[in-house]
Design a protein around this motif. Sequence first.
Motif, PDB file in Angstrom:
ATOM      1  N   VAL A 128       0.832  -1.098   0.044  1.00 48.96           N
ATOM      2  CA  VAL A 128      -0.010   0.079   0.007  1.00 48.96           C
ATOM      3  C   VAL A 128       1.013   1.316   0.074  1.00 48.96           C
ATOM      4  O   VAL A 128       1.678   1.318   0.862  1.00 48.96           O
ATOM      5  N   PHE A 129       0.913   2.073  -1.031  1.00 46.15           N
ATOM      6  CA  PHE A 129       1.424   3.537  -1.332  1.00 46.15           C
ATOM      7  C   PHE A 129       0.429   4.611  -1.082  1.00 46.15           C
ATOM      8  O   PHE A 129      -0.435   4.715  -1.561  1.00 46.15           O
ATOM      9  N   GLU A 130       0.675   5.427   0.209  1.00 45.81           N
ATOM     10  CA  GLU A 130      -0.164   6.287   0.305  1.00 45.81           C
ATOM     11  C   GLU A 130       0.541   7.759  -0.236  1.00 45.81           C
ATOM     12  O   GLU A 130       1.567   7.872  -0.484  1.00 45.81           O
ATOM     13  N   ILE A 131      -0.743   8.460  -0.953  1.00 45.58           N
ATOM     14  CA  ILE A 131      -0.428   9.748  -1.665  1.00 45.58           C
ATOM     15  C   ILE A 131      -1.338  10.715  -0.780  1.00 45.58           C
ATOM     16  O   ILE A 131      -2.219  10.642  -0.148  1.00 45.58           O
ATOM     17  N   ASN A 132      -0.800  12.004  -0.899  1.00 40.98           N
ATOM     18  CA  ASN A 132      -1.523  13.084  -0.464  1.00 40.98           C
ATOM     19  C   ASN A 132      -2.370  13.497  -1.274  1.00 40.98           C
ATOM     20  O   ASN A 132      -2.450  13.930  -2.392  1.00 40.98           O
ATOM     21  N   ALA A 133      -3.899  13.289  -0.640  1.00 40.56           N
ATOM     22  CA  ALA A 133      -5.110  13.551  -1.555  1.00 40.56           C
ATOM     23  C   ALA A 133      -5.061  15.165  -2.102  1.00 40.56           C
ATOM     24  O   ALA A 133      -5.530  15.249  -3.057  1.00 40.56           O
ATOM     25  N   LYS A 134      -4.622  15.956  -1.200  1.00 41.63           N
ATOM     26  CA  LYS A 134      -4.745  17.406  -1.479  1.00 41.63           C
ATOM     27  C   LYS A 134      -3.640  17.758  -2.539  1.00 41.63           C
ATOM     28  O   LYS A 134      -4.004  18.555  -3.338  1.00 41.63           O
ATOM     29  N   ALA A 135      -2.692  17.050  -2.895  1.00 39.22           N
ATOM     30  CA  ALA A 135      -1.510  17.112  -4.014  1.00 39.22           C
ATOM     31  C   ALA A 135      -1.857  16.353  -5.188  1.00 39.22           C
ATOM     32  O   ALA A 135      -1.007  16.193  -5.858  1.00 39.22           O
ATOM     33  N   SER A 136      -3.013  15.488  -5.041  1.00 38.94           N
ATOM     34  CA  SER A 136      -3.157  14.583  -6.350  1.00 38.94           C
ATOM     35  C   SER A 136      -4.399  14.836  -6.993  1.00 38.94           C
ATOM     36  O   SER A 136      -4.816  13.907  -7.902  1.00 38.94           O
ATOM     37  N   THR A 137      -5.023  15.794  -6.854  1.00 39.27           N
ATOM     38  CA  THR A 137      -6.505  16.008  -7.512  1.00 39.27           C
ATOM     39  C   THR A 137      -6.382  16.625  -8.938  1.00 39.27           C
ATOM     40  O   THR A 137      -7.443  16.928  -9.434  1.00 39.27           O
ATOM     41  N   TYR A 138      -5.176  16.779  -9.562  1.00 39.46           N
ATOM     42  CA  TYR A 138      -5.221  17.527 -10.851  1.00 39.46           C
ATOM     43  C   TYR A 138      -4.258  16.495 -11.798  1.00 39.46           C
ATOM     44  O   TYR A 138      -3.555  15.660 -11.383  1.00 39.46           O
ATOM     45  N   SER A 139      -4.496  16.828 -12.942  1.00 37.84           N
ATOM     46  CA  SER A 139      -3.518  15.848 -14.004  1.00 37.84           C
ATOM     47  C   SER A 139      -2.699  16.982 -14.704  1.00 37.84           C
ATOM     48  O   SER A 139      -2.651  16.540 -16.214  1.00 37.84           O
ATOM     49  N   ASP A 140      -2.098  17.671 -14.282  1.00 36.99           N
ATOM     50  CA  ASP A 140      -1.146  18.764 -15.074  1.00 36.99           C
ATOM     51  C   ASP A 140       0.340  18.126 -14.699  1.00 36.99           C
ATOM     52  O   ASP A 140       0.537  17.295 -14.177  1.00 36.99           O
ATOM     53  N   PRO A 141       1.210  18.782 -15.660  1.00 32.76           N
ATOM     54  CA  PRO A 141       2.488  18.239 -15.773  1.00 32.76           C
ATOM     55  C   PRO A 141       3.051  18.060 -14.307  1.00 32.76           C
ATOM     56  O   PRO A 141       3.933  17.420 -13.745  1.00 32.76           O
TER      57      PRO A 141
END
Length: 305
Positions: A275-288
């Motif tokens: 299980v790898f955790e990512i910060n939801a607030k930093a992952s809501t876009y699909s920009d470069p």
Amino acid sequence: MKKRLTIPFLLLLTLLVSACGNNAETVSQNEGGNKSETFTYEAENGSVEVPKDPKRIIALSNGPNVMSLDGKLVGIDEWSSANPLFKEKVKGVEVVSEDDLEKIMELEPDLIIAGSEMKNIKKLSQIAPTVAFTWGKLDYLSQQVEIGKLLNKEAEATAWVEDFKKRAATAGEKIRTKIGKDATVSVIESGNKEFYVFGNNYARGTEVLYQAMGLKMPEKVKETALKSGIHTISAELLPEFAGDYMILSKYADGDNSFLETEVWKNIPAVKNGHVFEINAKASTYSDPITLEHLLSFYEKSFLKE
């Protein structure tokens, strides 16, 4: 007497008309000069005359794409402003919404980027050239190229797209070799009382994992989330949607008590440390900016020794 006045009068009238003609020509030339610094962008909301080198951009939508191309922002939406990945990029940039018309006017934008669903597009267009985009109408890479066209940086945007695709594909090959070509990966986010599973185009790095890297999603996820992009489930259903590997999009300030439940602890991916955790607030876009961050994170997470 009257005849003697007629000739000077006609001469004066001719001079006035000539002067007006000269003024009209000057305005035309001035307009031509301005047009040399603008171009017509064919937007969803019509043909819009936009500056070739915008100096004061307000991005009510697609702000992260603009940031990645070093667009000169003076206004940004609140969600982009609150994203920790963009902290440096938004310093000194005002937070605005489509309803802040007076504030937007005060910022004197020369270009406004909006969402096509916004109700004030006509009013915004009266303030500055306004271009609208529909979220999801273009895929994540095409959207970047389109923003590049708008900002007169298409070559730069296209070069990044081609380079990113190659690097992500290479990373995907390495990861599949290590975890097995049939190993599945699911992306799950914790909400207040529910959970969300994601398809291949709903941010949280799903575009990187499934599209660019070519990793597999569990069949249950494919059935429920691939078409819609997102599917809501209860905690009890988590094991059914868990892949061999799980990306957990988590809010640090949210209710994460589920991590202590038996349902969670007994999921094979959890037991195996997959299980790898990512910060939801930093992952809501699909920009470069976001994609580069997540590509690096996934490479390190999957390929760690």
